[in-house]
Structures are given as C-alpha cells and as structure tokens.
Design a protein around this motif. Structure first.
Motif, PDB file in Angstrom:
ATOM      1  N   ARG A 119       0.882  -1.176   0.000  1.00 16.73           N
ATOM      2  CA  ARG A 119       0.000   0.000   0.000  1.00 16.73           C
ATOM      3  C   ARG A 119       0.913   1.218   0.000  1.00 16.73           C
ATOM      4  O   ARG A 119       1.680   1.418   0.936  1.00 16.73           O
ATOM      5  CB  ARG A 119      -0.911  -0.015   1.219  1.00 16.73           C
ATOM      6  CG  ARG A 119      -1.897  -1.157   1.151  1.00 16.73           C
ATOM      7  CD  ARG A 119      -3.132  -0.858   1.974  1.00 16.73           C
ATOM      8  NE  ARG A 119      -4.070  -1.946   1.873  1.00 16.73           N
ATOM      9  CZ  ARG A 119      -5.081  -2.001   1.009  1.00 16.73           C
ATOM     10  NH1 ARG A 119      -5.275  -0.995   0.192  1.00 16.73           N
ATOM     11  NH2 ARG A 119      -5.890  -3.012   0.978  1.00 16.73           N
ATOM     12  N   VAL A 120       0.817   1.967  -1.071  1.00 19.18           N
ATOM     13  CA  VAL A 120       1.665   3.149  -1.208  1.00 19.18           C
ATOM     14  C   VAL A 120       0.771   4.361  -1.423  1.00 19.18           C
ATOM     15  O   VAL A 120      -0.264   4.282  -2.067  1.00 19.18           O
ATOM     16  CB  VAL A 120       2.663   2.999  -2.382  1.00 19.18           C
ATOM     17  CG1 VAL A 120       3.666   1.901  -2.091  1.00 19.18           C
ATOM     18  CG2 VAL A 120       1.947   2.716  -3.679  1.00 19.18           C
ATOM     19  N   ALA A 121       1.179   5.464  -0.861  1.00 15.30           N
ATOM     20  CA  ALA A 121       0.406   6.687  -1.005  1.00 15.30           C
ATOM     21  C   ALA A 121       1.069   7.582  -2.033  1.00 15.30           C
ATOM     22  O   ALA A 121       2.239   7.936  -1.904  1.00 15.30           O
ATOM     23  CB  ALA A 121       0.318   7.402   0.341  1.00 15.30           C
ATOM     24  N   PRO A 122       0.327   7.931  -3.090  1.00 21.42           N
ATOM     25  CA  PRO A 122       0.881   8.913  -4.028  1.00 21.42           C
ATOM     26  C   PRO A 122       0.991  10.262  -3.308  1.00 21.42           C
ATOM     27  O   PRO A 122       0.296  10.489  -2.322  1.00 21.42           O
ATOM     28  CB  PRO A 122      -0.143   8.951  -5.157  1.00 21.42           C
ATOM     29  CG  PRO A 122      -1.387   8.358  -4.604  1.00 21.42           C
ATOM     30  CD  PRO A 122      -0.990   7.483  -3.450  1.00 21.42           C
ATOM     31  N   SER A 123       1.847  11.104  -3.759  1.00 24.54           N
ATOM     32  CA  SER A 123       2.032  12.374  -3.058  1.00 24.54           C
ATOM     33  C   SER A 123       0.714  13.108  -2.949  1.00 24.54           C
ATOM     34  O   SER A 123       0.051  13.386  -3.931  1.00 24.54           O
ATOM     35  CB  SER A 123       3.068  13.236  -3.780  1.00 24.54           C
ATOM     36  OG  SER A 123       2.670  13.457  -5.114  1.00 24.54           O
ATOM     37  N   GLY A 124       0.289  13.310  -1.698  1.00 24.45           N
ATOM     38  CA  GLY A 124      -0.938  14.038  -1.427  1.00 24.45           C
ATOM     39  C   GLY A 124      -2.215  13.220  -1.514  1.00 24.45           C
ATOM     40  O   GLY A 124      -3.290  13.747  -1.353  1.00 24.45           O
ATOM     41  N   GLY A 125      -2.124  11.885  -1.773  1.00 28.23           N
ATOM     42  CA  GLY A 125      -3.339  11.084  -1.918  1.00 28.23           C
ATOM     43  C   GLY A 125      -3.390   9.918  -0.955  1.00 28.23           C
ATOM     44  O   GLY A 125      -2.417   9.640  -0.255  1.00 28.23           O
ATOM     45  N   PRO A 126      -4.521   9.220  -0.918  1.00 34.06           N
ATOM     46  CA  PRO A 126      -4.659   8.063  -0.012  1.00 34.06           C
ATOM     47  C   PRO A 126      -3.884   6.853  -0.533  1.00 34.06           C
ATOM     48  O   PRO A 126      -3.571   6.765  -1.724  1.00 34.06           O
ATOM     49  CB  PRO A 126      -6.162   7.792  -0.029  1.00 34.06           C
ATOM     50  CG  PRO A 126      -6.623   8.302  -1.355  1.00 34.06           C
ATOM     51  CD  PRO A 126      -5.732   9.492  -1.667  1.00 34.06           C
ATOM     52  N   ALA A 127      -3.591   5.916   0.346  1.00 30.70           N
ATOM     53  CA  ALA A 127      -2.881   4.691  -0.022  1.00 30.70           C
ATOM     54  C   ALA A 127      -3.766   3.832  -0.915  1.00 30.70           C
ATOM     55  O   ALA A 127      -4.965   3.752  -0.735  1.00 30.70           O
ATOM     56  CB  ALA A 127      -2.485   3.919   1.229  1.00 30.70           C
ATOM     57  N   THR A 128      -3.168   3.195  -1.897  1.00 33.30           N
ATOM     58  CA  THR A 128      -3.877   2.264  -2.779  1.00 33.30           C
ATOM     59  C   THR A 128      -3.086   0.976  -2.888  1.00 33.30           C
ATOM     60  O   THR A 128      -1.866   0.971  -2.690  1.00 33.30           O
ATOM     61  CB  THR A 128      -4.044   2.867  -4.192  1.00 33.30           C
ATOM     62  OG1 THR A 128      -2.757   3.163  -4.726  1.00 33.30           O
ATOM     63  CG2 THR A 128      -4.899   4.119  -4.166  1.00 33.30           C
ATOM     64  N   ALA A 129      -3.771  -0.122  -3.201  1.00 38.28           N
ATOM     65  CA  ALA A 129      -3.104  -1.426  -3.334  1.00 38.28           C
ATOM     66  C   ALA A 129      -2.501  -1.528  -4.728  1.00 38.28           C
ATOM     67  O   ALA A 129      -3.094  -1.115  -5.714  1.00 38.28           O
ATOM     68  CB  ALA A 129      -4.101  -2.545  -3.112  1.00 38.28           C
ATOM     69  N   SER A 130      -1.298  -2.064  -4.797  1.00 31.35           N
ATOM     70  CA  SER A 130      -0.621  -2.281  -6.073  1.00 31.35           C
ATOM     71  C   SER A 130      -0.083  -3.704  -6.128  1.00 31.35           C
ATOM     72  O   SER A 130       0.392  -4.222  -5.125  1.00 31.35           O
ATOM     73  CB  SER A 130       0.553  -1.309  -6.219  1.00 31.35           C
ATOM     74  OG  SER A 130       0.100   0.014  -6.208  1.00 31.35           O
ATOM     75  N   ARG A 131      -0.148  -4.310  -7.291  1.00 37.14           N
ATOM     76  CA  ARG A 131       0.398  -5.647  -7.457  1.00 37.14           C
ATOM     77  C   ARG A 131       1.906  -5.537  -7.641  1.00 37.14           C
ATOM     78  O   ARG A 131       2.390  -4.661  -8.341  1.00 37.14           O
ATOM     79  CB  ARG A 131      -0.235  -6.323  -8.673  1.00 37.14           C
ATOM     80  CG  ARG A 131       0.327  -7.711  -8.901  1.00 37.14           C
ATOM     81  CD  ARG A 131      -0.399  -8.405  -9.988  1.00 37.14           C
ATOM     82  NE  ARG A 131      -0.175  -7.740 -11.248  1.00 37.14           N
ATOM     83  CZ  ARG A 131      -0.463  -8.272 -12.415  1.00 37.14           C
ATOM     84  NH1 ARG A 131      -0.997  -9.457 -12.465  1.00 37.14           N
ATOM     85  NH2 ARG A 131      -0.236  -7.620 -13.521  1.00 37.14           N
ATOM     86  N   VAL A 132       2.602  -6.435  -7.025  1.00 37.47           N
ATOM     87  CA  VAL A 132       4.054  -6.467  -7.137  1.00 37.47           C
ATOM     88  C   VAL A 132       4.442  -7.681  -7.949  1.00 37.47           C
ATOM     89  O   VAL A 132       3.993  -8.791  -7.684  1.00 37.47           O
ATOM     90  CB  VAL A 132       4.704  -6.537  -5.734  1.00 37.47           C
ATOM     91  CG1 VAL A 132       6.203  -6.668  -5.868  1.00 37.47           C
ATOM     92  CG2 VAL A 132       4.333  -5.311  -4.932  1.00 37.47           C
TER      93      VAL A 132
END
Length: 178
Positions: free
Chosen positions: A163-176
């Motif tokens: 779960r990573v947060a883009p600058s200024g935004g909420p965390a989102t799930a990403s596939r690795v």
C-alpha cells in the motif's frame, strides 16, 4: 429450555464451502428455509482464498463476484532461470468480505453463529446447548476431517501487496511482480 428448529436445509459449517452453498441455494431457491450453523462468530473465519479464473465456470461467477476483493487479468510465474506471464485471471476473496455478504444477503434467521455442533445426520443437527435442527437435508461443510491416513502434498503460493500513497493522496493497493 432446548428448542427444535425446523427448516428445509441445514448447512453445518460457515466457511467458504458452506457459505457459498447457502448463497447459491438462496439465489436459486429463495423460497427454501436454509440455516447456516457456524461455531465461530463470523462466516469464513479469518482466511484469504485465491483462485484462477478457470476454476469457476463463467455462469457461476455472478455468485462469487460480490465477495472478490482483488482481481488481476494475469499473473507472473518466476523460477530462478525462467519467468513468464500467464494470461489467466486470478482472484482473491477475503473472509471479512464473505462474512459481510452472507449477512447482507441471507435472512437473519438463517445465520446461526457461535453454535457448537455435537452431531449431525442427513436430517438433523444436535447442538451442545441442547437445541436441535431438523431439516429435509443436512450438508456437512465442516471440512475433510481426519486426513492422517492419507499421504498428501501441498502447494503454496506467495504474493505480496504493497500500500503506497501517491504524493498528497490516499494509499492504494498495487500488485508487485517478482
């Protein structure tokens, strides 16, 4: 005072198999009085299930669509000397989502949690508190039972979610991919 509960179908075990059976029966035959008897407080326990798109027939996917937490159009297979991407959908179901869906879909009367089962037959279920469920049919979905006499092998899948947060935004799930 112990009571006798009458119904059409009693499902013993509210895990993935028992819950999906109850949901399928309700979807196809909403007129049936179905009871799901679960020893724990929630349906599905505390699990994460994953499956390939080909594991569920296309006609049956609407039944599981509401409980799918994550879906990927493909997935990677990697070995030390070889890697490839397989164009096969891959899905994940979280027990919390299964629990919420079965509670939202089935009538409250159908959901019997925190009920310890002492015995069951093809037409009756006896609970530790003395209550009895009598049904036209009983489905025992509590699992395989004693497998100690079988020689079994297991396959494990490893996945990772960040779960990573883009600058200024909420965390989102990403596939690795690895």
């Amino acid at each position: 005072m112990p009571s006798t509960i009458l119904c059409d179908v009693a499902i013993v075990g509210g895990g993935l198999a028992g819950s999906l059976t109850a949901l399928a029966l309700h979807a196809r035959r909403p007129d049936l009085d179905v009871r799901v008897i679960e020893g724990g407080t929630a349906f599905g326990g505390h699990h994460l299930w994953s499956f390939f798109g080909a594991d569920v027939m296309k006609a049956h996917r609407p039944l599981i669509a509401p409980i799918v937490a994550h879906a990927w159009p493909d997935y990677d297979v990697r070995f030390p000397a070889h890697a490839r991407t397989l164009a096969q959908p891959y899905y994940t179901v979280r027990s919390e989502r299964l629990n919420a869906h079965i509670r939202a879909t089935l009538p409250a009367l159908a959901l019997m949690t925190e009920r310890k089962v002492l015995a069951c037959s093809t037409t009756a279920v006896v609970m530790a508190d003395g209550d009895r469920v009598e049904a036209r049919g009983v489905i025992d979905a509590r699992g395989a039972g004693d497998l100690s006499t079988l020689e079994c092998g297991w396959q494990k899948f490893v996945g990772q979610e960040l779960r990573v947060a883009p600058s200024g935004g909420p965390a989102t799930a990403s596939r690795v991919r690895w």
